[in-house]
Design an enzyme around this catalytic site. Structure first.
Site, short mmCIF file in Angstrom:
data_model
loop_
_atom_site.label_atom_id
_atom_site.label_comp_id
_atom_site.label_asym_id
_atom_site.label_seq_id
_atom_site.Cartn_x
_atom_site.Cartn_y
_atom_site.Cartn_z
N HIS A 134 -26.86 10.15 -3.48
CA HIS A 134 -27.65 8.96 -3.18
C HIS A 134 -27.98 8.23 -4.48
O HIS A 134 -27.68 8.71 -5.57
CB HIS A 134 -28.92 9.30 -2.40
N HIS A 190 -30.78 7.24 -6.15
CA HIS A 190 -31.97 7.35 -6.99
C HIS A 190 -31.61 7.66 -8.44
O HIS A 190 -30.69 8.45 -8.70
CB HIS A 190 -32.92 8.41 -6.44
N ASP A 235 -32.75 9.49 -10.76
CA ASP A 235 -32.72 10.87 -11.24
C ASP A 235 -31.52 11.64 -10.72
O ASP A 235 -31.35 12.83 -11.03
CB ASP A 235 -34.03 11.60 -10.89
N HIS A 236 -30.65 10.95 -9.96
CA HIS A 236 -29.41 11.56 -9.49
C HIS A 236 -28.16 10.84 -9.99
O HIS A 236 -27.07 11.41 -9.93
CB HIS A 236 -29.39 11.61 -7.95
N HIS A 248 -34.09 10.42 3.55
CA HIS A 248 -34.61 10.24 2.20
C HIS A 248 -34.24 8.84 1.70
O HIS A 248 -35.07 8.11 1.19
CB HIS A 248 -34.03 11.32 1.29
N ASP A 265 -31.29 15.29 -1.78
CA ASP A 265 -32.72 15.35 -1.48
C ASP A 265 -33.01 15.25 0.02
O ASP A 265 -34.10 14.86 0.42
CB ASP A 265 -33.46 14.22 -2.20
N HIS A 305 -33.56 19.59 -6.25
CA HIS A 305 -34.78 19.88 -6.99
C HIS A 305 -35.24 21.31 -6.77
O HIS A 305 -34.91 21.93 -5.75
CB HIS A 305 -35.92 18.94 -6.56
#
Length: 217
Positions: free
Chosen positions: A62, A64, A66-67, A120, A137, A175
């Site tokens: 996805h 985001h 942080d990915h 998400h 996530d 995570h």
């Protein structure tokens, strides 16, 4: 540290406070790895250097930051295929994959079914193959992801889709949330023996600074 799935050699690279970037060893090309959700390129580069390994591909679940935030840095190492969902918020995406399609990397000996799992985010996907699930996530051990864009109905449908996978599937999430998820679960069911036992086991692993993943479906 390597965490073996049924037929894959998968290792975690830690990033930020609690992210996992997963490195999949290519079965047909020793010392070539596939990076899953590289939110930060620096620790991946450091791990590749430590191993003397080469990056062979990137999988994204996805959009985001942080990915996906480390993709540009990793592509500086050389061109490799980048697979991800159809989402304009992933600027480096090269190959779009959607629900029911396959992510094929025959030279590496890898092939994954693509599952669309919104909740998400609306375009979130998961990669399933070789006895392993890379679910970003959407699903976590003892919990699920926060709904930023999707609806509860969508998330429930996504979780039921993942629930239909074989029970021995090894699940690799984005995570380290297991301990926090169990604390929440035990506020709902404080006497749940399975949750209490799992909390004890997770506490031991975290005290030893050991990942709680992968876990079985």
């Amino acid at each position: 540290m390597s965490n073996r799935s049924t037929s894959l050699d998968v290792s975690p690279v830690r990033a930020f406070a609690d992210n996992y970037i997963w490195l999949i060893e290519a079965p047909r090309r020793p010392n070539h790895v596939v990076a899953v959700d590289p939110g930060d390129g620096a620790p991946v580069v450091a791990e590749l250097t430590r191993r003397g390994a080469s990056l062979a591909a990137i999988l994204l679940t996805h959009h985001h930051p942080d990915h996906i935030g480390g993709v540009s840095r990793l592509l500086e190492l050389g061109p490799v295929p980048v697979f991800g969902p159809a989402d304009a918020r992933i600027p480096e995406r090269i190959l779009t994959v959607g629900d029911g399609e396959r992510c094929e990397l025959p030279d590496l000996g890898l092939s994954f079914d693509i599952l669309h799992v919104p909740g998400h985010t609306l375009s979130h996907i998961a990669f399933w193959g070789h006895g392993a699930l890379f679910c970003g996530d959407t699903l976590f051990s003892a919990g699920c992801g926060r709904m930023f864009e999707g609806t509860p109905k969508q998330m429930n449908a996504s979780l039921n889709k993942l629930r239909g996978l074989p029970p021995d599937t090894e699940m690799y999430c984005g995570h380290e949330y297991t301990a926090a998820n169990l604390r929440f679960a035990l506020t709902v069911e404080p006497s749940n023996p399975a949750a209490l036992d799992y909390q004890t086991a997770v506490a031991r692993r975290r005290a030893a600074d050991t990942p709680t993943q992968p876990t079985r479906m």
